[in-house]
Motif scaffolding. Structure first.
Motif, PDB file in Angstrom:
ATOM      1  N   ALA A 103       0.898  -1.118  -0.005  1.00 56.54           N
ATOM      2  CA  ALA A 103      -0.106   0.239   0.060  1.00 56.54           C
ATOM      3  C   ALA A 103       0.856   1.158   0.017  1.00 56.54           C
ATOM      4  N   GLY A 104       2.001   1.155   0.840  1.00 56.35           N
ATOM      5  CA  GLY A 104       2.806   2.320   0.863  1.00 56.35           C
ATOM      6  C   GLY A 104       3.541   2.749  -0.504  1.00 56.35           C
ATOM      7  N   ALA A 105       4.013   1.486  -1.386  1.00 54.72           N
ATOM      8  CA  ALA A 105       4.474   1.713  -2.601  1.00 54.72           C
ATOM      9  C   ALA A 105       3.386   2.322  -3.723  1.00 54.72           C
ATOM     10  N   LEU A 106       2.156   1.658  -3.743  1.00 57.18           N
ATOM     11  CA  LEU A 106       1.167   2.239  -4.405  1.00 57.18           C
ATOM     12  C   LEU A 106       0.915   3.858  -4.162  1.00 57.18           C
ATOM     13  N   MET A 107       1.001   4.135  -3.065  1.00 59.73           N
ATOM     14  CA  MET A 107       0.718   5.789  -2.545  1.00 59.73           C
ATOM     15  C   MET A 107       2.069   6.464  -3.065  1.00 59.73           C
ATOM     16  N   ALA A 108       3.030   5.976  -3.034  1.00 58.83           N
ATOM     17  CA  ALA A 108       4.450   6.627  -3.676  1.00 58.83           C
ATOM     18  C   ALA A 108       4.204   6.538  -5.341  1.00 58.83           C
ATOM     19  N   ASP A 109       3.951   5.407  -5.694  1.00 57.70           N
ATOM     20  CA  ASP A 109       3.842   5.440  -7.238  1.00 57.70           C
ATOM     21  C   ASP A 109       2.737   6.358  -7.567  1.00 57.70           C
ATOM     22  N   THR A 110       1.714   6.742  -6.986  1.00 56.08           N
ATOM     23  CA  THR A 110       0.765   7.667  -7.305  1.00 56.08           C
ATOM     24  C   THR A 110       1.202   9.062  -7.350  1.00 56.08           C
ATOM     25  N   VAL A 111       2.074   9.487  -6.061  1.00 56.27           N
ATOM     26  CA  VAL A 111       2.519  10.841  -5.832  1.00 56.27           C
ATOM     27  C   VAL A 111       3.525  10.976  -6.944  1.00 56.27           C
ATOM     28  N   VAL A 112       4.507  10.123  -7.340  1.00 54.77           N
ATOM     29  CA  VAL A 112       5.805   9.966  -8.304  1.00 54.77           C
ATOM     30  C   VAL A 112       4.858  10.676  -9.575  1.00 54.77           C
ATOM     31  N   ALA A 113       3.760   9.817  -9.939  1.00 55.43           N
ATOM     32  CA  ALA A 113       3.185  10.094 -11.402  1.00 55.43           C
ATOM     33  C   ALA A 113       2.210  11.213 -11.339  1.00 55.43           C
ATOM     34  N   GLY A 114       2.149  11.780 -10.131  1.00 51.90           N
ATOM     35  CA  GLY A 114       1.241  13.265 -10.132  1.00 51.90           C
ATOM     36  C   GLY A 114      -0.097  13.014  -9.905  1.00 51.90           C
ATOM     37  N   GLY A 115      -0.527  11.892  -9.392  1.00 50.15           N
ATOM     38  CA  GLY A 115      -1.890  11.617  -8.944  1.00 50.15           C
ATOM     39  C   GLY A 115      -2.043  12.151  -7.628  1.00 50.15           C
ATOM     40  N   ARG A 116      -3.319  12.238  -7.312  1.00 50.21           N
ATOM     41  CA  ARG A 116      -3.965  12.498  -6.056  1.00 50.21           C
ATOM     42  C   ARG A 116      -4.245  11.457  -5.190  1.00 50.21           C
ATOM     43  N   LEU A 117      -4.343  11.518  -3.800  1.00 61.22           N
ATOM     44  CA  LEU A 117      -4.628  10.846  -2.766  1.00 61.22           C
ATOM     45  C   LEU A 117      -5.887  11.048  -2.111  1.00 61.22           C
TER      46      LEU A 117
END
Length: 251
Positions: A32-46
């Protein structure tokens, strides 16, 4: 039985559950932490969503000192907490078909974003449809639920499915059906729920993992500082200005 003994039993039960979740969900927390980091790096929102008392762990990671500035609460009017009257209305809204789709359609969530759907039982229409519709829109969905409910209760959604069936990743809180850790003579019903303690800890563990993951990738994670320490507001102002396009609780 003395009140102090009951208090000690509650702490012991909560600590035992925290150990269980720490050990048995370690791989899923890391994922889950990796998916969050992936999203941040890709410019996505949480985003994080929860209804009723399941909204408390969602709120706990939004605009929080020591937390990621990018975490946003996905709000559904009437179900965020116990601020509606009658309080039972929130529980009734969780069983309304179609509400999740209407909320998502009017929210800023879009493909490439990540959504935590938090529901202890995972059996009501709202969290099931929230996960279903979010994935259909192209969001990554992490469900935070007690998987035990799926084998010991019936779904309230027309599909007969539970939240866990519509997620890219599931974090199991290990909470027993009924969410009550204690019984005692003279108390007619089981009592002392632990779901908020455990689920909030799960969410904070995932955020901490994401922060570490971002740092390992050479990215300074956009963390918030406490406004009650010198320089905190100035720090937060800089972070919020830099990531203004991904922070929605200021609008």
């Amino acid at each position: 039985m003395s009140e102090s003994k009951l208090a000690g039993q509650y702490f012991d039960a909560a600590i035992g559950l925290l150990h269980k979740v720490r050990d048995e969900e370690a791989d899923n927390i890391a994922a889950a932490g990796a998916l969050m980091a992936d999203t941040v790096v890709a410019g996505g929102r949480l985003f994080a969503f929860g209804a009723g008392h399941s909204s408390l762990p969602a709120q706990d990671v939004v605009y929080r000192a020591g937390g990621l500035a990018l975490m946003n609460l996905l709000q559904v009017p009437g179900v965020v907490g116990v601020d509606v009257v009658p309080a039972t209305l929130g529980s009734a809204l969780e069983r309304v078909d179609g509400l999740a789709a209407a909320v998502l359609d009017t929210s800023p969530a879009r493909a490439g974003d990540l959504l935590f759907v938090i529901s202890l039982s995972g059996r009501n229409a709202l969290p099931v449809e929230m996960a279903q519709n979010a994935r259909a829109l192209g969001l990554t969905v992490i469900g935070v639920t007690s998987v035990a409910y799926a084998s010991r209760t019936r779904s309230r959604h027309s599909s007969g499915t539970f939240l866990k069936d519509h997620c890219d990743l599931v974090l199991d809180s290990k909470i027993g059906v009924g969410d009550a850790e204690l019984t005692a003579d003279g108390v007619g019903a089981p009592f002392a729920p632990a779901s908020t303690v455990i689920t909030s800890a799960l969410m904070q563990a995932v955020v901490a993992t994401a922060a570490g993951e971002l740092a390992e990738r050479g990215i300074d994670p956009p963390m918030l500082r406490s406004g009650n320490v010198d320089g905190g507001h100035e720090w937060n102002g800089r972070v919020m200005a830099e990531y203004a396009d991904r922070i929605f609780y200021r609008h």
